[in-house]
Write an enzyme that holds these catalytic residues in place. Structure first.
Site, PDB file in Angstrom:
ATOM      1  N   ASP A 139       0.848  -1.187   0.000  1.00 46.31           N
ATOM      2  CA  ASP A 139       0.000   0.000   0.000  1.00 46.31           C
ATOM      3  C   ASP A 139       0.887   1.241   0.000  1.00 46.31           C
ATOM      4  OD1 ASP A 139      -2.490   1.187  -0.101  1.00 46.31           O
ATOM      5  OD2 ASP A 139      -2.637   1.412   2.058  1.00 46.31           O
ATOM      6  N   HIS A 146      -3.655  14.121   1.504  1.00 47.34           N
ATOM      7  CA  HIS A 146      -3.920  13.157   2.579  1.00 47.34           C
ATOM      8  C   HIS A 146      -2.730  13.091   3.540  1.00 47.34           C
ATOM      9  CE1 HIS A 146      -5.278   9.444   4.513  1.00 47.34           C
ATOM     10  NE2 HIS A 146      -4.065   8.939   4.300  1.00 47.34           N
ATOM     11  N   GLU A 210     -10.930   4.194   3.762  1.00 47.16           N
ATOM     12  CA  GLU A 210      -9.968   4.928   2.945  1.00 47.16           C
ATOM     13  C   GLU A 210     -10.192   4.539   1.491  1.00 47.16           C
ATOM     14  OE1 GLU A 210      -6.156   5.839   4.310  1.00 47.16           O
ATOM     15  OE2 GLU A 210      -6.539   5.286   6.398  1.00 47.16           O
ATOM     16  N   GLU A 212      -9.325   4.093  -2.190  1.00 48.01           N
ATOM     17  CA  GLU A 212      -8.111   3.895  -2.981  1.00 48.01           C
ATOM     18  C   GLU A 212      -8.436   3.201  -4.300  1.00 48.01           C
ATOM     19  OE1 GLU A 212      -4.723   2.246  -1.046  1.00 48.01           O
ATOM     20  OE2 GLU A 212      -5.330   2.899   0.966  1.00 48.01           O
ATOM     21  N   ASP A 244      -9.262   0.506   2.130  1.00 46.74           N
ATOM     22  CA  ASP A 244      -8.232   0.115   3.097  1.00 46.74           C
ATOM     23  C   ASP A 244      -8.725   0.492   4.496  1.00 46.74           C
ATOM     24  OD1 ASP A 244      -5.767  -0.697   4.114  1.00 46.74           O
ATOM     25  OD2 ASP A 244      -4.918   1.305   3.897  1.00 46.74           O
ATOM     26  N   GLN A 251      -3.810   2.282  14.922  1.00 45.16           N
ATOM     27  CA  GLN A 251      -2.730   2.633  14.016  1.00 45.16           C
ATOM     28  C   GLN A 251      -1.859   3.761  14.566  1.00 45.16           C
ATOM     29  OE1 GLN A 251      -4.075   3.796  10.111  1.00 45.16           O
ATOM     30  NE2 GLN A 251      -2.078   4.582   9.510  1.00 45.16           N
ATOM     31  N   LYS A 263      -4.398  -1.939  10.328  1.00 51.91           N
ATOM     32  CA  LYS A 263      -4.762  -2.103   8.922  1.00 51.91           C
ATOM     33  C   LYS A 263      -5.071  -3.554   8.537  1.00 51.91           C
ATOM     34  CE  LYS A 263      -3.750   2.084   7.084  1.00 51.91           C
ATOM     35  NZ  LYS A 263      -4.636   2.883   6.227  1.00 51.91           N
ATOM     36  N   SER A 267      -9.387  -5.624   4.432  1.00 48.21           N
ATOM     37  CA  SER A 267      -9.341  -4.679   3.318  1.00 48.21           C
ATOM     38  C   SER A 267     -10.264  -5.206   2.238  1.00 48.21           C
ATOM     39  CB  SER A 267      -7.920  -4.543   2.757  1.00 48.21           C
ATOM     40  OG  SER A 267      -7.027  -4.080   3.749  1.00 48.21           O
ATOM     41  N   THR A 370      -4.770   6.607   0.039  1.00 45.09           N
ATOM     42  CA  THR A 370      -6.023   7.365   0.065  1.00 45.09           C
ATOM     43  C   THR A 370      -5.953   8.531  -0.921  1.00 45.09           C
ATOM     44  OG1 THR A 370      -6.199   6.787   2.396  1.00 45.09           O
ATOM     45  CG2 THR A 370      -7.662   8.522   1.581  1.00 45.09           C
TER      46      THR A 370
END
Length: 446
Positions: A139, A146, A210, A212, A244, A251, A263, A267, A370
């Protein structure tokens, strides 16, 4: 690299009428690849309107020849990996043959229509699954806006990392918890600081989405053999949406080497891989950089990538809460962003990833990070939408959010468009937050 051909012709129409609707994600100009479960078996297929071409069933009809027949036979596995590893011309031949078979007036129309449900089942009648086996997941962090916002939220003196404008920053994710769109996203347990600064363990209180885009590798590279920027896109089979999901409370406490348990719990991926070839009409110049930014180093600077490394792609996030659905209120759009908000292209991500000799393999997934922009509407996660909790996001029914609550559902979509081309989409990437499960305490524990 993919060039325009007859499969992109905006005048081309399909005898599958749902593929001709202006709102469909899957007109005949798209033809994305995926996998689905049918009669207890995983099959590979291609989306067209509201139906799916079952590639094994199509192969059994013996309507294809040459490279198209070889590619179709290769695709008759439980995943697309073998097809994705083929030379691009063979995948292109299959896509071209499918376009001819499915176009209005095709000589094969009557034969295919006679066994419609066997060869082209309705997408609503099958269960979609991950399109390929994904062995590795990287990732990236490629939106300047962001990155800068999160740096400010964390109180960093320099919110933008020193390396950000010199290379595409990334971390190695967890492929085992990648899941196809749909179903529950279970709230994870973890360690975090509470409002008083004490370290706690329990259900993560700050859960976020998030938005993506992800690239999926087709043909890989040998260990020690870097991929040049000029050939990097040739190694990408296709693209899908990626949510994500992030437990920000976990985190932000744990992050020293990089994201880990905040994370790796889940996902979500949209189920269809939109190919490089399908995106050819929507290619554009790589996003421009601000005056005074560092020059791109030669191994990340390619003429073709600068000319066509961008994609004219809009991306959206919609949110619905349990209360909204109970009142039959539609989901509300909370994000509208564009791929132009990435500082680095996917070709640069591939070239950088392999610049030290790292080998990518068929099915490897590369997330964009993101995709947030400068505008408020282009903030692509709830942390940004709420200014890290300082300005709760107001919803139409009077509810507010600074983080996702149990029962909240996020739906990601995207749309590629360009003058003179038929617009195409990616399908949905959907997930609903479910309450944390009871934690299995040790025998005799509290």
């Amino acid at each position: 690299m993919s060039a325009l051909n007859f499969t992109h012709d905006p005048a081309r129409r399909s005898w599958i009428e749902s593929a001709n609707a202006g709102t469909t994600d899957f007109p005949i100009q798209n033809l994305p690849f995926g996998a689905f479960v049918r009669d207890g078996q995983i099959r590979t297929g291609v989306a067209i309107g509201d139906r799916i071409v079952d590639l094994r069933a199509l192969h059994d009809l013996a309507l294809l020849d040459g490279d198209a027949a070889l590619a179709c036979a290769t695709a008759c596995d439980h995943t697309l990996n073998a097809l994705m590893a083929l030379d691009a011309r063979r995948v292109s031949a299959l896509r071209a043959a499918l376009s001819d078979l499915l176009q209005h007036g095709s000589p094969a129309q009557a034969r295919l229509a006679a066994s419609l449900d066997a060869v082209l089942p309705l997408a609503a009648d099958v269960e979609l699954t991950l399109p390929c086996a994904i062995g590795d997941y990287t990732d990236f962090l490629t939106s300047l806006h962001h990155t800068e916002r999160h740096g400010r939220y964390k109180g960093l003196a320099d919110p933008l990392p020193a390396a950000f404008k010199s290379l595409p920053i990334a971390y190695h994710g967890r492929a085992s918890s990648l899941r196809v769109s749909g179903g529950d996203v279970r709230r994870p347990h973890g360690q975090f600081r509470d409002a008083d600064g004490n370290v706690r363990f329990g259900p993560a209180p700050m859960l976020d989405f998030e938005l993506e885009l992800a690239a999926v590798i087709g043909r890989g590279n040998a260990l020690t053999q870097a991929i040049s920027i000029d050939t990097a896109r040739d190694h990408v089979f296709g693209y899908c949406l990626l949510n994500d999901w992030s437990a920000k409370s976990i985190q932000w406490f744990e992050q020293v080497l990089g994201p880990f348990l905040g994370k790796s719990f889940h996902s979500s991926l949209s189920p269809w891989l939109v190919t490089e070839e399908a995106l050819a009409p929507f290619r554009k110049a790589a996003p421009s950089r601000a005056a005074g930014d560092p020059a791109i180093l030669p191994h990340l600077h390619g003429a073709r990538d600068q000319q066509s490394g961008g994609i004219d792609l809009e991306l959206f996030a919609h949110l619905s809460t349990a209360a909204m659905r109970g009142d039959r209120m539609p989901a509300v759009q909370i994000t509208h962003t564009h791929l132009d908000n990435l500082y680095w292209t996917f070709a640069q991500m591939v070239a950088h990833h392999t610049s030290n000799g790292c080998n990518l393999r068929t099915g490897d997934l590369l997330g964009s990070g993101t995709i947030s922009g400068a505008d408020d509407a282009a903030r692509a996660c709830l942390t940004e939408l709420s200014e890290a909790g300082k300005k709760p996001l107001a919803l139409p029914n009077g509810e507010t959010r600074i983080a996702l609550e149990d029962g909240d559902e996020i739906v990601l979509t995207a749309r590629a468009s360009a003058p003179g081309a038929v617009s195409i989409g990616f399908g949905e990437c959907r997930g609903r937050i479910a309450p944390a499960l009871p934690y299995p305490h040790a025998a005799g524990g509290q």
